[in-house]
Design an enzyme around this catalytic site. Structure first.
Site, PDB file in Angstrom:
ATOM      1  N   CYS A   1      27.891  21.903  20.052  1.00  0.00           N
ATOM      2  CA  CYS A   1      27.172  22.347  18.924  1.00  0.00           C
ATOM      3  C   CYS A   1      25.845  22.180  18.948  1.00  0.00           C
ATOM      4  O   CYS A   1      25.479  20.937  19.468  1.00  0.00           O
ATOM      5  CB  CYS A   1      28.096  21.914  17.674  1.00  0.00           C
ATOM      6  SG  CYS A   1      29.702  22.154  17.349  1.00  0.00           S
TER       7      CYS A   1
ATOM      8  N   GLU B   1      24.194  20.953  16.472  1.00  0.00           N
ATOM      9  CA  GLU B   1      24.013  19.572  15.538  1.00  0.00           C
ATOM     10  C   GLU B   1      24.046  18.398  16.675  1.00  0.00           C
ATOM     11  O   GLU B   1      23.126  17.612  16.849  1.00  0.00           O
ATOM     12  CB  GLU B   1      25.003  19.276  14.683  1.00  0.00           C
ATOM     13  CG  GLU B   1      24.904  20.240  13.415  1.00  0.00           C
ATOM     14  CD  GLU B   1      25.611  21.362  13.694  1.00  0.00           C
ATOM     15  OE1 GLU B   1      25.976  21.970  14.630  1.00  0.00           O
ATOM     16  OE2 GLU B   1      26.407  21.612  12.809  1.00  0.00           O
TER      17      GLU B   1
HETATM   18  N1  THU Z   1      28.959  25.564  15.968  1.00  0.00           N
HETATM   19  C1  THU Z   1      27.903  24.889  16.129  1.00  0.00           C
HETATM   20  O1  THU Z   1      26.948  24.854  16.924  1.00  0.00           O
HETATM   21  N2  THU Z   1      27.772  23.987  15.032  1.00  0.00           N
HETATM   22  C2  THU Z   1      28.819  23.685  13.906  1.00  0.00           C
HETATM   23  O2  THU Z   1      28.848  22.674  13.361  1.00  0.00           O
HETATM   24  C3  THU Z   1      29.888  24.744  14.154  1.00  0.00           C
HETATM   25  C4  THU Z   1      30.219  25.520  15.325  1.00  0.00           C
HETATM   26  C5  THU Z   1      29.065  26.860  17.249  1.00  0.00           C
HETATM   27  C6  THU Z   1      30.064  26.366  18.293  1.00  0.00           C
HETATM   28  C7  THU Z   1      30.395  27.760  18.796  1.00  0.00           C
HETATM   29  O3  THU Z   1      29.300  28.067  19.915  1.00  0.00           O
HETATM   30  C8  THU Z   1      29.861  28.429  17.775  1.00  0.00           C
HETATM   31  O4  THU Z   1      29.282  28.164  16.702  1.00  0.00           O
HETATM   32  C9  THU Z   1      31.181  29.393  17.373  1.00  0.00           C
HETATM   33  O5  THU Z   1      32.195  28.463  16.813  1.00  0.00           O
END
Ligand code: THU
Length: 135
Positions: free
Chosen positions: A53, A55
């Site tokens: 992710c 973050e």
């Molecule tokens: N995702 C994030 O980057 N941060 C989060 O806290 C929620 C989900 C991303 C993971 C994946 O690449 C996309 O969002 C869809 O789930």
């Protein structure tokens, strides 16, 4: 840095997301107590599980550069960079925040049209498990 400025940096960071599978671009701008800002984007993988992710990308960049204290993080996300709704951190990212952030840490969620909201760690992860339980 102001919350609005951090949201703008998070939107820039989202442009680097590697998202061929979900097309959901997420960006994060993490301000350390040193004043430095670390950017992160989500990085997907054909095997799905290794996806990181935005973050956590920002946190791990900062931690690996020696940072330990953090004041706030701005997060934005949306399909094809539309930023239509607030994109809230997943449970794993919340737990990573819990490892490195105190009660005064602020989570800024941004979306289109300069709109943003601010949350505390206690609001998004109540009764959090943190290093203090192991001391
Ligand atoms: N995702 C994030 O980057 N941060 C989060 O806290 C929620 C989900 C991303 C993971 C994946 O690449 C996309 O969002 C869809 O789930």
């Amino acid at each position: 840095m102001t919350s609005r400025e951090l949201v703008e940096l998070a939107k820039k960071a989202a442009e680097n997301a590697y998202v061929p599978y979900s097309r959901h671009y997420v960006g994060a701008a993490l301000e350390a107590k040193s004043g430095k800002v670390y950017l992160g984007c989500n990085i997907e993988n054909a095997a799905y599980g290794p996806t990181n992710c935005a973050e956590r990308t920002a946190f791990f960049k900062a931690i690996s550069e020696g940072e330990r204290g953090f004041s706030k993080i701005a997060v934005v996300g949306g399909k094809d960079l539309d930023f239509k709704t607030y994109f809230t951190p997943c449970g794993i990212c919340r737990q990573v925040m819990s490892e490195f952030c105190d009660d005064d840490f602020i989570i800024i969620l941004g979306k289109n049209g300069d709109e943003y909201i601010e949350k505390s760690l206690d609001e998004i992860l109540p009764m959090r498990f943190s290093p203090k339980y192991l001391s």
